[in-house]
Design a protein around this motif. Structure first.
Motif, short mmCIF file in Angstrom:
data_model
loop_
_atom_site.label_atom_id
_atom_site.label_comp_id
_atom_site.label_asym_id
_atom_site.label_seq_id
_atom_site.Cartn_x
_atom_site.Cartn_y
_atom_site.Cartn_z
N TYR A 1 15.25 42.75 17.83
CA TYR A 1 16.63 42.94 17.38
C TYR A 1 17.64 42.54 18.46
CZ TYR A 1 15.00 45.43 13.23
OH TYR A 1 14.41 45.77 12.05
N LEU A 2 17.32 42.83 19.71
CA LEU A 2 18.23 42.46 20.80
C LEU A 2 18.31 40.94 20.96
CD1 LEU A 2 17.47 45.21 23.45
CD2 LEU A 2 19.52 44.97 22.04
N VAL A 3 17.17 40.26 20.84
CA VAL A 3 17.17 38.79 20.94
C VAL A 3 17.96 38.19 19.79
CG1 VAL A 3 15.70 36.74 20.80
CG2 VAL A 3 15.05 38.63 22.30
N ILE A 4 17.77 38.72 18.58
CA ILE A 4 18.53 38.23 17.42
C ILE A 4 20.02 38.47 17.63
CG2 ILE A 4 18.96 38.59 14.96
CD1 ILE A 4 15.92 39.24 14.70
N SER A 5 20.38 39.64 18.17
CA SER A 5 21.79 39.94 18.45
C SER A 5 22.38 38.96 19.45
CB SER A 5 21.95 41.36 18.98
OG SER A 5 21.58 42.30 18.01
N LEU A 6 21.60 38.64 20.47
CA LEU A 6 22.04 37.68 21.49
C LEU A 6 22.27 36.30 20.86
CD1 LEU A 6 22.59 37.09 24.50
CD2 LEU A 6 20.18 36.49 24.69
N LEU A 7 21.34 35.87 20.03
CA LEU A 7 21.48 34.57 19.37
C LEU A 7 22.69 34.55 18.42
CD1 LEU A 7 17.72 33.81 18.61
CD2 LEU A 7 19.16 32.77 20.38
N LEU A 8 22.87 35.63 17.69
CA LEU A 8 24.03 35.71 16.80
C LEU A 8 25.34 35.73 17.59
CD1 LEU A 8 22.70 38.24 14.14
CD2 LEU A 8 23.23 35.83 13.76
N GLY A 9 25.32 36.39 18.75
CA GLY A 9 26.50 36.39 19.62
C GLY A 9 26.83 34.99 20.11
N GLY A 10 25.79 34.23 20.47
CA GLY A 10 25.99 32.83 20.88
C GLY A 10 26.53 31.99 19.74
N ALA A 11 25.98 32.20 18.53
CA ALA A 11 26.47 31.47 17.35
C ALA A 11 27.93 31.81 17.08
CB ALA A 11 25.61 31.79 16.14
N PHE A 12 28.28 33.08 17.25
CA PHE A 12 29.67 33.50 17.07
C PHE A 12 30.59 32.77 18.04
CE2 PHE A 12 33.16 36.28 18.43
CZ PHE A 12 33.83 36.46 17.22
N ALA A 13 30.20 32.72 19.30
CA ALA A 13 31.02 32.05 20.32
C ALA A 13 31.19 30.56 20.00
CB ALA A 13 30.40 32.23 21.70
N ILE A 14 30.12 29.92 19.57
CA ILE A 14 30.19 28.49 19.23
C ILE A 14 31.11 28.27 18.03
CG2 ILE A 14 28.83 26.56 18.31
CD1 ILE A 14 26.50 27.65 20.09
N LEU A 15 30.96 29.10 17.00
CA LEU A 15 31.81 28.97 15.81
C LEU A 15 33.28 29.19 16.14
CD1 LEU A 15 29.50 30.79 13.25
CD2 LEU A 15 30.22 28.39 13.11
N GLN A 16 33.57 30.18 16.97
CA GLN A 16 34.95 30.44 17.36
C GLN A 16 35.52 29.26 18.14
OE1 GLN A 16 37.19 33.42 17.18
NE2 GLN A 16 35.94 33.55 15.35
N THR A 17 34.72 28.70 19.05
CA THR A 17 35.18 27.55 19.84
C THR A 17 35.50 26.37 18.94
OG1 THR A 17 33.82 28.29 21.70
CG2 THR A 17 34.56 26.00 21.72
N LYS A 18 34.64 26.11 17.97
CA LYS A 18 34.88 24.99 17.05
C LYS A 18 36.11 25.25 16.19
CE LYS A 18 30.21 23.16 16.66
NZ LYS A 18 29.11 22.82 15.75
N ALA A 19 36.27 26.47 15.70
CA ALA A 19 37.42 26.79 14.85
C ALA A 19 38.73 26.66 15.61
CB ALA A 19 37.27 28.19 14.27
N TRP A 20 38.77 27.20 16.83
CA TRP A 20 39.99 27.08 17.63
C TRP A 20 40.25 25.62 18.01
CZ3 TRP A 20 43.92 30.21 17.98
CH2 TRP A 20 43.73 31.54 17.67
N GLY A 21 39.19 24.86 18.21
CA GLY A 21 39.34 23.44 18.49
C GLY A 21 40.02 22.71 17.31
N GLU A 22 39.61 23.09 16.09
CA GLU A 22 40.25 22.50 14.90
C GLU A 22 41.72 22.88 14.83
OE1 GLU A 22 38.57 22.94 10.99
OE2 GLU A 22 36.54 22.63 11.75
N LEU A 23 42.03 24.13 15.09
CA LEU A 23 43.43 24.57 15.04
C LEU A 23 44.27 23.82 16.08
CD1 LEU A 23 43.25 28.41 14.47
CD2 LEU A 23 44.02 26.68 12.87
N ILE A 24 43.73 23.68 17.26
CA ILE A 24 44.47 22.98 18.33
C ILE A 24 44.64 21.51 17.97
CG2 ILE A 24 44.30 22.23 20.74
CD1 ILE A 24 43.07 25.04 21.30
#
Length: 114
Positions: free
Chosen positions: A84-107
């Motif tokens: 569960y902790l490894v899955i949480s870490l991977l999901l956290g990384g996916a969240f960071a990547i998605l946020q970076t891409k979304a903010w990149g689109e807005l900019i």
């Protein structure tokens, strides 16, 4: 001793209620400000990138896996906790990547907070 514990519990509950009411009032104020500001002529309509919606789902799933990890550790199930902790870490990384891409689109379209 018991009376002291009871007093601390009452004080804690009172502070909890004050905190909840404060958060509700803050949310109500921000919602009101949003509704009022939206009707003004200077309001810009920004199409939100899909990654923001996807990242919201991903962070909720990460919260769920963290909750399951806590339950597993309380039951002393080490393998499940680690999974569960490894899955949480991977999901956290996916969240960071998605946020970076979304903010990149807005900019890229000129919609950013600065």
């Amino acid at each position: 001793m018991e009376n002291e514990t009871l007093q601390k519990e009452k004080a804690s509950k009172s502070l909890l209620y004050i905190g909840i009411v404060s958060m509700v009032m803050l949310f109500a104020g921000l919602t009101s400000a949003y509704v009022v500001s939206e009707s003004d002529s200077y309001w810009m309509v920004i199409k939100m990138p899909k990654q923001f919606y996807t990242s919201s789902i991903v962070i909720l799933l990460s919260s769920l896996t963290m909750f399951l990890a806590v339950k597993a550790i309380k039951k002393n199930i080490v393998k499940a906790t680690l999974a569960y902790l490894v899955i949480s870490l991977l999901l956290g990384g996916a969240f960071a990547i998605l946020q970076t891409k979304a903010w990149g689109e807005l900019i890229a379209i000129g919609s950013h907070p600065v």
